[in-house]
Design a protein around this motif. Structure first.
Motif, PDB file in Angstrom:
ATOM      1  N   THR A 100       0.841  -1.200   0.000  1.00  0.00           N
ATOM      2  CA  THR A 100       0.000   0.000   0.000  1.00  0.00           C
ATOM      3  C   THR A 100       0.874   1.247   0.000  1.00  0.00           C
ATOM      4  O   THR A 100       0.627   2.196  -0.751  1.00  0.00           O
ATOM      5  CB  THR A 100      -0.914  -0.010   1.243  1.00  0.00           C
ATOM      6  OG1 THR A 100      -1.615  -1.234   1.274  1.00  0.00           O
ATOM      7  CG2 THR A 100      -1.883   1.148   1.216  1.00  0.00           C
ATOM      8  N   ILE A 104       0.902   4.196  -2.865  1.00  0.00           N
ATOM      9  CA  ILE A 104       0.584   5.593  -2.538  1.00  0.00           C
ATOM     10  C   ILE A 104       1.751   6.493  -2.948  1.00  0.00           C
ATOM     11  O   ILE A 104       1.557   7.548  -3.556  1.00  0.00           O
ATOM     12  CB  ILE A 104       0.249   5.751  -1.037  1.00  0.00           C
ATOM     13  CG1 ILE A 104      -1.107   5.102  -0.726  1.00  0.00           C
ATOM     14  CG2 ILE A 104       0.216   7.224  -0.630  1.00  0.00           C
ATOM     15  CD1 ILE A 104      -1.495   5.120   0.737  1.00  0.00           C
ATOM     16  N   SER A 107       1.833   7.138  -6.531  1.00  0.00           N
ATOM     17  CA  SER A 107       0.783   8.081  -6.916  1.00  0.00           C
ATOM     18  C   SER A 107       1.270   9.525  -6.718  1.00  0.00           C
ATOM     19  O   SER A 107       0.958  10.412  -7.518  1.00  0.00           O
ATOM     20  CB  SER A 107      -0.469   7.825  -6.067  1.00  0.00           C
ATOM     21  OG  SER A 107      -1.613   7.858  -6.843  1.00  0.00           O
ATOM     22  N   HIS A 239      -3.721   7.093 -10.874  1.00  0.00           N
ATOM     23  CA  HIS A 239      -4.342   7.379  -9.576  1.00  0.00           C
ATOM     24  C   HIS A 239      -5.529   6.461  -9.348  1.00  0.00           C
ATOM     25  O   HIS A 239      -5.796   6.047  -8.222  1.00  0.00           O
ATOM     26  CB  HIS A 239      -4.796   8.831  -9.503  1.00  0.00           C
ATOM     27  CG  HIS A 239      -3.677   9.795  -9.569  1.00  0.00           C
ATOM     28  ND1 HIS A 239      -2.546   9.664  -8.813  1.00  0.00           N
ATOM     29  CD2 HIS A 239      -3.496  10.900 -10.321  1.00  0.00           C
ATOM     30  CE1 HIS A 239      -1.714  10.646  -9.095  1.00  0.00           C
ATOM     31  NE2 HIS A 239      -2.268  11.399 -10.012  1.00  0.00           N
ATOM     32  N   PHE A 240      -6.229   6.139 -10.429  1.00  0.00           N
ATOM     33  CA  PHE A 240      -7.379   5.247 -10.310  1.00  0.00           C
ATOM     34  C   PHE A 240      -6.938   3.866  -9.826  1.00  0.00           C
ATOM     35  O   PHE A 240      -7.595   3.243  -8.988  1.00  0.00           O
ATOM     36  CB  PHE A 240      -8.110   5.143 -11.650  1.00  0.00           C
ATOM     37  CG  PHE A 240      -9.269   4.177 -11.619  1.00  0.00           C
ATOM     38  CD1 PHE A 240     -10.462   4.535 -11.016  1.00  0.00           C
ATOM     39  CD2 PHE A 240      -9.159   2.919 -12.172  1.00  0.00           C
ATOM     40  CE1 PHE A 240     -11.519   3.650 -10.960  1.00  0.00           C
ATOM     41  CE2 PHE A 240     -10.216   2.025 -12.122  1.00  0.00           C
ATOM     42  CZ  PHE A 240     -11.395   2.393 -11.512  1.00  0.00           C
ATOM     43  N   ASP A 242      -4.431   3.255  -7.944  1.00  0.00           N
ATOM     44  CA  ASP A 242      -4.165   3.443  -6.526  1.00  0.00           C
ATOM     45  C   ASP A 242      -5.482   3.447  -5.749  1.00  0.00           C
ATOM     46  O   ASP A 242      -5.611   2.816  -4.700  1.00  0.00           O
ATOM     47  CB  ASP A 242      -3.413   4.769  -6.338  1.00  0.00           C
ATOM     48  CG  ASP A 242      -3.033   5.006  -4.895  1.00  0.00           C
ATOM     49  OD1 ASP A 242      -2.845   4.017  -4.164  1.00  0.00           O
ATOM     50  OD2 ASP A 242      -2.909   6.185  -4.498  1.00  0.00           O
ATOM     51  N   LEU A 243      -6.475   4.140  -6.291  1.00  0.00           N
ATOM     52  CA  LEU A 243      -7.795   4.236  -5.666  1.00  0.00           C
ATOM     53  C   LEU A 243      -8.413   2.854  -5.484  1.00  0.00           C
ATOM     54  O   LEU A 243      -8.927   2.516  -4.422  1.00  0.00           O
ATOM     55  CB  LEU A 243      -8.700   5.118  -6.535  1.00  0.00           C
ATOM     56  CG  LEU A 243     -10.135   5.287  -6.064  1.00  0.00           C
ATOM     57  CD1 LEU A 243     -10.176   6.155  -4.836  1.00  0.00           C
ATOM     58  CD2 LEU A 243     -10.983   5.900  -7.165  1.00  0.00           C
ATOM     59  N   VAL A 246      -6.911   0.953  -2.650  1.00  0.00           N
ATOM     60  CA  VAL A 246      -7.410   1.393  -1.355  1.00  0.00           C
ATOM     61  C   VAL A 246      -8.660   0.585  -0.979  1.00  0.00           C
ATOM     62  O   VAL A 246      -8.808   0.126   0.160  1.00  0.00           O
ATOM     63  CB  VAL A 246      -7.708   2.915  -1.392  1.00  0.00           C
ATOM     64  CG1 VAL A 246      -8.569   3.339  -0.228  1.00  0.00           C
ATOM     65  CG2 VAL A 246      -6.409   3.698  -1.395  1.00  0.00           C
ATOM     66  N   PHE A 247      -9.531   0.344  -1.958  1.00  0.00           N
ATOM     67  CA  PHE A 247     -10.755  -0.416  -1.691  1.00  0.00           C
ATOM     68  C   PHE A 247     -10.454  -1.912  -1.531  1.00  0.00           C
ATOM     69  O   PHE A 247     -11.021  -2.565  -0.667  1.00  0.00           O
ATOM     70  CB  PHE A 247     -11.783  -0.182  -2.808  1.00  0.00           C
ATOM     71  CG  PHE A 247     -12.480   1.137  -2.656  1.00  0.00           C
ATOM     72  CD1 PHE A 247     -13.632   1.240  -1.898  1.00  0.00           C
ATOM     73  CD2 PHE A 247     -11.972   2.282  -3.250  1.00  0.00           C
ATOM     74  CE1 PHE A 247     -14.263   2.457  -1.728  1.00  0.00           C
ATOM     75  CE2 PHE A 247     -12.600   3.502  -3.083  1.00  0.00           C
ATOM     76  CZ  PHE A 247     -13.745   3.594  -2.320  1.00  0.00           C
TER      77      PHE A 247
END
Lengths: 255, 110
Positions: A100, A104, A107, A239-240, A242-243, A246-247
């Protein structure tokens, strides 16, 4: 030289043509709507995971005495507790945490490349794109290790009941694939491969795109074009990725 | 068309210090929130399952908001674009609620 800087115009005739009502170029808009559709795809995967998980027996006992069984859904932190070079230590979620952190950070370097592009600073774009590529590649390497560990399994096997040639037999199972699973019910392994695999494939595509952007920056394509909007568009994609992680991190590893 | 013979004159602007500092600050927030998630995962006992899940979901949404709003710059886009991206997310929320509800009502299968 086609320069596609879109400007936002306010007023009642904004949708009559000749202006960009959304203040973004065609390519950037299409990237946004592609990402929206991709968000639906990932939601489909993660929500189906939620459905299947909640329809299975949950583990009721103490977490400290948890053992693998196909009778109930496993506690994720008990499955993902291995770290490279530290064989035999129980380090729940540490490696996922490192992954993670890497994503990040990559990103951030991407958004710094976009910022440098706005200033037409070619050297800075090159530097930050390279860091982003390194971050992405490191993440992929981590995932390769994680998959290998998941497939190979733990030191001691799980006793699994299986229906073979018309009768129930018990067998020792190490690791998991799409047919057997030592960690819990079969769908747990299937979802692991599908969800992290689909995300990993996005990361892989992202690294390819990032490399393309890096190459074009080095060869001066964007400098001649007069703007670095491609960095911005691929940045949105990165970035998506990375997003989504996160989920995945929350719904697959934490909950 | 493309000038291969002579490179164009490019004016490189100096780095926007304030903006760069803000980006690093947001990265720090993201890492701190992830750290908090870790602390909750190990300090809050599994008996408080509902509480854990809701806190994790809330923190995830905060992280998502930072990534989409700041890194992807959506906060600063024109309102029409902003809402065109956000409103369809309602369908995802509905899908989540409906499917997890179905899953809980479904007979347990082994």
């Amino acid at each position: 030289m086609a320069h596609i800087t879109a400007t936002a115009v306010t007023g009642k005739n904004v949708w009559d043509g000749g202006t960009s009502p959304m203040g973004a170029s065609y390519g950037k808009l299409m990237m946004w709507f592609f990402l929206l559709s991709d968000a639906f795809t990932f939601s489909g995967l993660l929500i189906t995971y939620g459905l299947v998980r909640s329809s299975h027996q949950a583990y009721e006992g103490l977490v400290s005495t948890f053992t693998f069984s196909t009778e109930y859904w496993p506690v994720p932190e008990k499955v993902f507790e291995a770290v490279p070079f530290l064989h035999g230590y129980e380090l729940p979620l540490v490696f996922v945490g490192i992954m993670t952190f890497i994503l990040i950070m990559s990103s951030v370097t991407m958004v710094l490349a976009v910022e440098a592009g706005h200033r037409m600073d070619r050297r800075a774009v090159e530097k930050w794109m390279l860091w982003t590529i390194i971050g992405g590649a490191t993440f992929l390497a981590c995932q390769a290790w994680e998959w290998t560990h998941f497939i190979v399994g733990t030191d001691s096997p799980t006793i699994v009941k299986d229906f073979v040639n018309g009768q129930w037999i018990t067998k020792e199972v190490y690791g998991a694939n799409l047919k057997i699973n030592q960690y819990g019910p079969q769908p747990f392994a299937d979802f692991f491969f599908f969800i992290t695999g689909f995300h990993g494939f996005h990361v892989f595509s992202g690294v390819m795109l990032n490399f393309l952007i890096y190459y074009n920056t080095v060869t001066g394509v964007y400098e001649r074009r007069g703007h670095y909007e491609m960095v911005e568009k691929v940045g949105l994609y990165w970035h998506f990725v990375d997003l989504v992680w996160v989920f995945v991190f929350t719904f697959f590893y934490l909950v | 068309m493309a000038h291969h013979a002579h490179e164009p004159q490019v004016t490189v602007l100096p780095p926007d210090k304030a903006k760069i500092k803000k980006l690093w600050t947001i990265a720090l927030y993201l890492l701190i929130i992830t750290g908090i998630e870790f602390l909750i995962a190990f300090l809050v006992p599994h008996e408080y399952k509902q509480l854990r899940v809701w806190v994790f979901v809330a923190l995830t949404i905060v992280k998502a908001a930072y990534i989409v709003g700041e890194f992807m710059h959506l906060r600063y886009e024109v309102k029409v674009l902003f809402w065109s991206i956000l409103i369809p997310i309602i369908f995802i929320v509905w899908m989540l609620v409906a499917f997890v509800y179905e899953g809980i009502k479904m007979p347990v299968f082994q």
